[in-house]
Every structure is written in C-alpha cells, then in structure tokens.
Design an enzyme around this catalytic site. Structure first.
Site, PDB file in Angstrom:
ATOM      1  N   GLU A 454      65.212  39.843 -15.179  1.00 41.46           N
ATOM      2  CA  GLU A 454      65.374  39.832 -13.703  1.00 41.46           C
ATOM      3  C   GLU A 454      65.069  38.451 -13.157  1.00 41.46           C
ATOM      4  O   GLU A 454      64.316  38.266 -12.203  1.00 41.46           O
ATOM      5  CB  GLU A 454      64.502  40.919 -13.042  1.00 41.46           C
TER       6      GLU A 454
HETATM    7  C1  LIG Z   1      65.348  41.079 -22.874  1.00 48.71           C
HETATM    8  C2  LIG Z   1      66.266  40.724 -21.761  1.00 48.71           C
HETATM    9  C3  LIG Z   1      66.890  41.727 -21.032  1.00 48.71           C
HETATM   10  C4  LIG Z   1      67.795  41.407 -20.011  1.00 48.71           C
HETATM   11  N1  LIG Z   1      68.496  42.407 -19.393  1.00 48.71           N
HETATM   12  C5  LIG Z   1      69.508  42.071 -18.556  1.00 48.71           C
HETATM   13  C6  LIG Z   1      70.382  43.089 -18.013  1.00 48.71           C
HETATM   14  O1  LIG Z   1      70.207  44.284 -18.268  1.00 48.71           O
HETATM   15  N2  LIG Z   1      71.408  42.696 -17.227  1.00 48.71           N
HETATM   16  C7  LIG Z   1      71.635  41.386 -16.915  1.00 48.71           C
HETATM   17  O2  LIG Z   1      72.586  41.100 -16.225  1.00 48.71           O
HETATM   18  N3  LIG Z   1      70.819  40.420 -17.388  1.00 48.71           N
HETATM   19  C8  LIG Z   1      69.772  40.715 -18.198  1.00 48.71           C
HETATM   20  N4  LIG Z   1      68.951  39.729 -18.703  1.00 48.71           N
HETATM   21  C9  LIG Z   1      69.178  38.356 -18.294  1.00 48.71           C
HETATM   22  C10 LIG Z   1      68.042  37.710 -17.520  1.00 48.71           C
HETATM   23  O3  LIG Z   1      68.039  38.112 -16.186  1.00 48.71           O
HETATM   24  C11 LIG Z   1      68.256  36.201 -17.696  1.00 48.71           C
HETATM   25  O4  LIG Z   1      67.819  35.897 -19.005  1.00 48.71           O
HETATM   26  C12 LIG Z   1      67.551  35.365 -16.720  1.00 48.71           C
HETATM   27  O5  LIG Z   1      68.160  35.508 -15.481  1.00 48.71           O
HETATM   28  C13 LIG Z   1      67.519  33.887 -17.092  1.00 48.71           C
HETATM   29  O6  LIG Z   1      68.710  33.407 -17.640  1.00 48.71           O
HETATM   30  P1  LIG Z   1      68.676  32.558 -19.014  1.00 48.71           P
HETATM   31  O7  LIG Z   1      67.865  33.309 -19.990  1.00 48.71           O
HETATM   32  O8  LIG Z   1      70.067  32.231 -19.373  1.00 48.71           O
HETATM   33  O9  LIG Z   1      67.874  31.243 -18.657  1.00 48.71           O
HETATM   34  P2  LIG Z   1      68.456  29.845 -18.091  1.00 48.71           P
HETATM   35  O10 LIG Z   1      69.265  30.088 -16.878  1.00 48.71           O
HETATM   36  O11 LIG Z   1      69.103  29.126 -19.221  1.00 48.71           O
HETATM   37  O12 LIG Z   1      67.130  29.131 -17.684  1.00 48.71           O
HETATM   38  C14 LIG Z   1      66.312  28.393 -18.606  1.00 48.71           C
HETATM   39  C15 LIG Z   1      65.061  27.934 -17.858  1.00 48.71           C
HETATM   40  O13 LIG Z   1      65.433  27.054 -16.787  1.00 48.71           O
HETATM   41  C16 LIG Z   1      64.836  27.483 -15.581  1.00 48.71           C
HETATM   42  N5  LIG Z   1      65.710  27.131 -14.458  1.00 48.71           N
HETATM   43  C17 LIG Z   1      67.051  27.258 -14.342  1.00 48.71           C
HETATM   44  N6  LIG Z   1      67.475  26.783 -13.163  1.00 48.71           N
HETATM   45  C18 LIG Z   1      66.371  26.341 -12.509  1.00 48.71           C
HETATM   46  C19 LIG Z   1      66.131  25.736 -11.241  1.00 48.71           C
HETATM   47  N7  LIG Z   1      67.093  25.491 -10.360  1.00 48.71           N
HETATM   48  N8  LIG Z   1      64.868  25.421 -10.926  1.00 48.71           N
HETATM   49  C20 LIG Z   1      63.857  25.655 -11.771  1.00 48.71           C
HETATM   50  N9  LIG Z   1      64.029  26.223 -12.973  1.00 48.71           N
HETATM   51  C21 LIG Z   1      65.262  26.561 -13.333  1.00 48.71           C
HETATM   52  C22 LIG Z   1      64.686  28.979 -15.738  1.00 48.71           C
HETATM   53  O14 LIG Z   1      63.658  29.476 -14.905  1.00 48.71           O
HETATM   54  C23 LIG Z   1      64.310  29.079 -17.217  1.00 48.71           C
HETATM   55  O15 LIG Z   1      62.939  28.867 -17.370  1.00 48.71           O
HETATM   56  C24 LIG Z   1      68.029  40.045 -19.688  1.00 48.71           C
HETATM   57  C25 LIG Z   1      67.361  39.040 -20.399  1.00 48.71           C
HETATM   58  C26 LIG Z   1      66.495  39.360 -21.415  1.00 48.71           C
HETATM   59  C27 LIG Z   1      65.832  38.242 -22.173  1.00 48.71           C
END
Ligand SMILES: Cc1cc2nc3c(=O)[nH]c(=O)nc-3n(C[C@H](O)[C@H](O)[C@H](O)COP(=O)(O)OP(=O)(O)OC[C@H]3O[C@@H](n4cnc5c(N)ncnc54)[C@H](O)[C@@H]3O)c2cc1C
Length: 765
Positions: A454
């Site tokens: 989330e």
């Molecule tokens: C176990 C699990 C279950 C999930 N379930 C679902 C689901 O059911 N449905 C769904 O749609 N999604 C789901 N997700 C997705 C989840 O919401 C995303 O992983 C999350 O939104 C972050 O995306 P990312 O992992 O690609 O990180 P990235 O977007 O690659 O971010 C990497 C890091 O950069 C930081 N970051 C990025 N942009 C900024 C900014 N502008 N300022 C400061 N920091 C920044 C982030 O906070 C993070 O620390 C799930 C993820 C996991 C791991």
C-alpha cells in the site's frame, strides 16, 4: 512617537480600506502566491481532494480543541462482532500452525482456506444485504491484528479482501447490477478477489501505469458490442495466484470517439473474472518466504464489455479518485493491524522470556541493557495500540482521513519494525532458530512487507504526510489554492483577498503565541485534564502552534520547492505525526480510566514523542535554506532552548519490571496476543513457563539462597536439583512436585527446535 502614529495609520489604511488593500497588498500577494504555488499533477490534485480531515486539522491549526477531542467515543463491538471474535476467530487461531504454513506447505492448509471462506472472514466489509458481515473498522482491525499474532501469512490473506479491492470498490461505486452479482459471491467465498494496480514500471508512481484499455468494437457472448481492449502486465498482486476475480486499474483511451469527444479518458478500474479469455494468472512471487499468495497477472488484447467498468461507464476515468478515497480507509486498518500485532506479541512474549531466561544466575530482564530494549518495546507498544484505536475511531465515525491514515500506516509499521528488532535482540538465539517454537522469526522476516505494501514508507513520509497535511489541514491554504486556480482572475483575487487578512492574523497569532508559550514554558496553556498528564497537554498545544507557524513560513519562503525538498518537509510531517501519536496516547489513558499501572508507559511515550518533535524542529532549522527565517523561527519557538529529553533510564526499568509481572496491566497491554494453553504450542510454551515460574518464585528464591550458602551443589539441574533441594529440606514434597513441573516448562521454554539430518533438506516437518 509621531512616526509610530504615522506607521499605525498607514497600516490601518493599507488593510482596512478594501480598494487600497486589494491593489497594494492582495494583488501582488496573489501574483506571488500563484508563482510559488506547488505545481500539482492531476493525480496529486485528486489524491489531495480525496478523503477528510479530522483531529489532524486541529493539530495543524495550532489551536487543538482538547475538549472536543475527548468527546469522541472509542468504538464498541456489536453483539455479532463480539460473538465472531469469541468463536470463529478463536477457532481459526487454533487451526493455524505458522511453521508448517511457511516452511512446509508455503500455503494455508485447505481446511483453513475453507474455514475462512465459509465463515466469511473475507467479507467483513461487505454489507449484510449482500450476505457479508458488515463489521466496523474496529472489529476488522481487532480480527486482523489477532490473526497476525499467530500467522502473518493468514492475516495478510484475510486482510487484503477487507481493504482496498473489489469488495470496497463495488460497495462504494458499483452499479446495482454489479453489486447484486459480485458482492454475494465475494461474501460467501464463491469468488476470491485481488486488485492489480502495481506493475514493473509503476510502483510508487502508481498513476504512471502503462497498462491500457482502448475503447473499440468487439465480440462478447456472440454479439458485437462496444467494449475495451486491454493490455496489462502487473506484479506483486496479493491473492492473484488464487483469485477468481481480478480488479484491474488501467489507462483508458477512446481514439475513435466511440464514447464521446474525450480521447484520453484516464485511469479506470474494471472487474474481470480470471476465467475470462486471455487473462493469465497463476505465477507466484515468494515475498520474504511468507506463504500468502502473491504474484503476477497479464493480459494481451483482452476484450471486455463496458459494463465491467466498476461503477459502469459513468466511472470511466475516475479510477484514481476511487482508489485514493478507498485507500485511505484500508491504509488506516490493515497494515497498522499487523504492526499492532507485533507490539502486543513482542511485549507479552519478551516480558515472559526475559524472566524465564536466566544467565549469570538471574533473569536477563534484570540486566539494565536488556531493560533498555524492554522499555522500548513496552513504551512503543503503548503508542502502537493508542494510535490503532484513535485512527479506528475516526474511521468508525465514517471519516476517511487521508493524512491520518498515511501517518498511521507509516509510523505504526515503522514502530513495528523497531519493537521487533528490540525483541529479537532480547531473545537472541531463541528468536533466530526457526521451528514450531519460534514465535518471532517469521514476523521478523515479514516486517518489510507491511512497510512496502500500500505504498512504500519513504514516499509516505516524504511526500504524503506533510504534502497533503499542509494543504488539507491548513485552515486557509486549500481555499487559497482554489482561488489561485480560478480561471476567472478577478473572481479568484476577490476570494483570495478575503482569505488573506484572516491568514495574516492567523500567522501573527502563531508567531506571538509561540514566543509567549516558549518564554513561559507553556505553563499558561489550558489543559483539559488535571494530574500527571496536564503538562503534556500544555506542551502539545505549544508544539502544535509551533508547527502552524513553521509550516506557514516554510510554504511562504519555499513555495513549490518545499515539495522537492523532501528532507525538510518530511520533518514537519514528523512533527504532525508525533503530535497525533502523543494525542492518541493521552486519549487512551483517559479512555482506559487513568490506570496507575499505565503511567510509566504514558511517560515513556510522551517523552519520546516530545523529544522526536524537538529533534524534527532542530533538523528543520539546521537545514532550512533561509538562515534569517530559520533563526527567527528558532528564537520564537525555543527562546530558552530545546529541553525535551528522551525517556529516562528509570522509566525504562519500571516498564521492564512491569512486563515481567503477570496480571491485569500485562493482560490489558497485550490483549491482542493469542496464546494457547498448551506446553507444545508456539506461544503457549513460553506463557505457561512464565506463569509457573512467577507462581513459584519463592521456591526458586529459596533454592538460589541454598546454593549460595553451599547447601545445594551449584551445578545441578533437573531431577538431581529437585532431590538435592529435598534433601537439604529447602522445599516440601508438594513444592518438589511443583518445582519439577515448572522446571520442565522452563526447559521447554528456553529450548529451540532441532531437526534430524535430512528433515530440513526434505521439508519433512
Ligand atoms: C508483498 C507485497 C504485496 C503487494 N500487494 C499489492 C496488491 O495486491 N496490489 C497492488 O496493486 N500492489 C501491491 N503491491 C505493490 C506495492 O504497493 C508497491 O510495492 C509499492 O507501492 C511500492 O512500489 P515499488 O515496490 O515498485 O517501489 P518503488 O516505486 O520502486 O520505490 C522504491 C523506493 O523509492 C521510494 N520512492 C519512490 N518515489 C519516491 C519519491 N517521490 N519520494 C521519496 N521516495 C520515493 C519508495 O518509497 C521506495 O522506498 C504489493 C507489494 C508487495 C511487496
């Protein structure tokens, strides 16, 4: 004197005569405001407009109304909720063997899946009219938390359909036809939902999803209809591998104008049966070895009819807004529930283990180093539970408070990580060796999951809390932004002019108020309560006023740049968050009837939050680019210096001792932690040993003294020790029996699991 009078006349003329004020002050200020206004993307604008404000707006305004705050009533369970909690929930908890779930099957057993579906654990948020349980956020949070103290994998599986997903979206936006078809099927477990937003290129920047839906004609059920041709590639989707219905977010386009003039329609959500032609699901991820279902979903040129859009054609392009509105509720319940579970479980079990485990001839919980870790666990858990309750109270009042839920998700999952690390340190090897008797290891591994799901926490802290808080909670900024974006320039100026005077007097009040409170140590601030917590209210009001002043100055000086200077704005978000957490602590203390046993925990929490507020301001002042403003703010807010200290050593020692004391305080602070009255059980083996050792503390004391005197040899244990103690007439025959039994429990409690060669390799548990 004449000059002073002249100055007053000029100021009065400038502000009191509307025409003069408009042309000399408001117009240039309006132009300046428009120039520095943070540029908002459409998705940010929608996120900002979604949801409500609540107590956060009071805290941001610098004038929190504590009486109003204390009038909010903590939610109570209905009879049906309580019956479910006492029966179905306890039955489910008794069925969960997390070691087998994670290490052997990497899935919940079939009988658990069946029970969850049959008893409607997936339907807590679905209305009764559709066969759902229609439980309150308070019950939802309690149930998910308690499951999570037993199995994170089971808790995540239950929590997802009850937070953001098809159930929630259909309830709010579904057409009658959609609701009547899908909700009963979701409620009775016929269908399992998942919701897919995230993809390889769109994580934190979820609004940038590359998945498309193009309006076109196609064949559906043998007829040619107008529909959507979808292409998507999603990952990380919880429950996707077992889902029978997929909620899908995509960008919708209508290049041929089949629906109207708008070609780029925007983010849209649709509901698609996974059995539909072209939908590919089934691949699994392995999220830090946890066993909940998580995986991918793809579709290439999948044609769906228009009425599969959630809410029908009217809701085409409104997906982002729908997600933002629903997310704020779910974000305040499910992941915080996992963190609350960590707090309750680590406090109960660490207190027990610190007493049961003896080194250097005494319980490790009597060593100051261990007490520091225990103080942190107990003190932080008090905040965790307080924050969970306060946010759930807002949700039970029907609010959808986006800033509060962002603060709750970020800080609770972060605090969950901290208490888990402290608990691992105290348990040392006992926490590391996995097996049926390890109640910490899987939770430790799963900690980053709740931090990432989330949205990810860095983004939540750095962009959302202050970014949204500054506009949503500020008494004037949102209205000023709306005035600035008014296409009718003169109309906008008129609106702005009426806001400006109020804003200026608000800012002046904040400046002089902060200075006065700083000079007097806030001792003249009213407190709604007398007694040991009165000073905390005074200090919180003072810090709230300081936040209002600093936020205004930061926005004035940096304008849109503040959004990019995340390290600065996040610190102001931290101030708001710690004010919220501290308020939650004070509210819980009152709601629980001002228990004396809670005072050390309240003291820890309040010292911690005030200290963190001070540190956030300190960091902000040290890094704010305009040095003059920075020094002025520092002088106005902390004219006599910054004197908030971390929790004291003595405070942590008292908490540690209370954690090793069986009784009401311990039970009240850890009521969400499930333990089974069974010496072979994951948590039961520790709890029973602890209770037995406390009950027979006197026997242990006498034996220790006898060993010291030399009446009993030092190196004895088990049966030999019992015999020696009897022989030395240190214990009676009955006491010998009790001691023997307690020693067996103690040995089991300090034991870890070991496996014969080949068992681990073959997963033959
Ligand atoms: C176990 C699990 C279950 C999930 N379930 C679902 C689901 O059911 N449905 C769904 O749609 N999604 C789901 N997700 C997705 C989840 O919401 C995303 O992983 C999350 O939104 C972050 O995306 P990312 O992992 O690609 O990180 P990235 O977007 O690659 O971010 C990497 C890091 O950069 C930081 N970051 C990025 N942009 C900024 C900014 N502008 N300022 C400061 N920091 C920044 C982030 O906070 C993070 O620390 C799930 C993820 C996991 C791991």
């Amino acid at each position: 004197m004449e000059i002073l009078i002249l100055l007053v006349v000029v100021v009065v003329l400038l502000f009191a005569v509307p025409d003069i004020r408009k042309s000399l002050i408001s117009r240039p200020a309006f132009a300046f405001f428009k120039r520095v206004l943070p540029p908002l993307s459409p998705t940010e604008r929608e996120a900002m407009q979604a949801g409500d404000t609540w107590w956060d707006a009071d805290l941001f305004s610098g004038r929190p109304d504590w009486h109003k705050f204390h009038q909010t009533k903590a939610p109570q369970f209905t009879e049906a909720e309580q019956a479910f909690i006492d029966n179905q929930l306890e039955t489910l908890l008794g069925m969960l063997d997390d070691f087998k779930i994670v290490q052997k099957d990497v899935d919940l057993p079939k009988k658990v899946w069946d029970y969850i579906r049959k008893e409607k654990f997936f339907a807590m948020i679905i209305g009764k009219e559709f066969g759902g349980l229609d439980f309150s956020p308070a019950a939802n949070s309690h149930i998910v938390s308690r499951i999570a103290t037993r199995s994170i994998s089971a808790a995540v599986s239950v929590m997802v359909p009850n937070s953001l997903g098809p159930g929630e979206l259909l309830t709010h936006y579904g057409t009658d036809e959609q609701k009547n078809y899908w909700l009963p099927r979701l409620a009775d477990g016929t269908d399992i939902p998942c919701f897919a937003l995230t993809g390889p290129e769109a994580g934190s920047d979820a609004g940038a999803i590359p998945d498309t839906g193009v309006v076109c004609k196609g064949e559906f059920e043998g007829k040619e209809v107008v529909g959507i041709r979808l292409n998507w590639s999603k990952r990380y989707i919880t429950l996707a591998p077992v889902a029978t219905v997929l909620g899908l977010a995509f960008k919708m386009y209508d290049p041929d104008g089949l629906l109207g003039e708008q070609k780029d329609i925007g983010i849209t959500c649709a509901l698609i049966p996974t059995s539909h032609e072209g939908v590919e699901t089934g691949e699994r991820h392995l999220p830090l070895n946890q066993a909940f279902m998580n995986g991918t979903t793809y579709g290439k040129d999948v044609f769906i009819p228009l009425d599969w859009i959630i809410g029908g054609q009217d809701y085409a392009g409104k997906g982002w807004r729908m997600l933002m509105e629903c997310l704020s509720a779910g974000r305040g319940i499910s992941l915080p529930a996992l963190a609350a579970a960590t707090g309750h479980m680590t406090e109960r079990m660490t207190g027990a283990y610190a007493y049961v485990r003896q080194q250097f001839g005494m319980p490790i919980g009597l060593f100051e180093g261990v007490q520091a870790a225990m103080g942190k666990i107990g003190g932080t858990n008090y905040t965790l539970e307080s924050m969970r309750r306060l946010t759930v109270t807002a949700l039970c009042e029907g609010k959808s408070p986006s800033v509060i839920t962002a603060m709750t998700k970020y800080h609770m999952t972060e605090m969950g990580r901290q208490v888990m690390e402290a608990a691992m340190d105290v348990h040392a090897g006992k926490g590391i060796q996995l097996g049926p008797r390890n109640y910490l290891g899987h939770g430790y591994m799963a900690t980053p999951v709740s931090i990432t799901v989330e949205g990810a926490n860095i983004l939540t802290r750095n962009l959302m809390i202050f970014g949204q808080g500054a506009t949503r909670c500020h008494p004037y900024v949102l209205a000023e932004m709306e005035a600035a974006s008014n296409p009718d320039e003169e109309q906008g100026l008129k609106q702005f002019d009426s806001l400006l005077l109020k804003h200026i007097s608000f800012a002046a009040g904040n400046f002089f108020g902060s200075l006065f409170m700083g000079l007097t140590g806030a001792r003249f601030n009213a407190s709604p309560m007398s007694g040991p917590t009165a000073r905390y209210y005074q200090q919180l009001t003072r810090m709230s006023r300081a936040l209002a002043l600093t936020a205004d100055m930061a926005m004035l000086v940096m304008g849109g740049d503040l959004k990019r200077r995340e390290m600065l704005s996040a610190r102001l978000g931290d101030v708001l968050s710690h004010l919220y957490m501290a308020s939650a602590v004070l509210k819980r203390y009152e709601d629980d009837g001002r228990q004396t046993g809670d005072l050390p925990f309240v003291e820890y929490a309040m010292s911690h939050h005030l200290y963190e507020i001070g540190q956030a301001f300190k960091g902000f002042f040290a890094n704010f680019p305009n040095r003059f403003i920075s020094w002025t703010l520092r002088l106005a807010i902390f004219p006599l210096g910054l004197h908030f200290n971390k929790p004291s050593d003595e405070n942590m020692q008292v908490i540690a001792k209370q954690m090793m004391e069986p009784g009401l305080t311990r039970d009240r602070h850890t009521f969400l932690c499930f333990w089974k009255d069974d010496p072979k059980d994951m948590t039961g083996h520790m709890e029973l040993a602890f209770l037995a050792m406390r009950e027979h503390a006197d026997i242990y004391k006498r034996i220790r003294k006898a060993i010291k005197r030399g009446d009993i040899a030092e190196d004895l244990s088990g049966e030999d020790l019992v015999k020696a103690a009897r022989k030395a007439e240190v214990i009676s025959a009955d006491e010998a029996k009790a001691f023997k039994k307690t020693e067996q429990l103690r040995m089991a409690a300090i034991g870890v699991d070991q496996f014969a060669p080949g068992v681990i390799e073959g997963r033959k548990f």
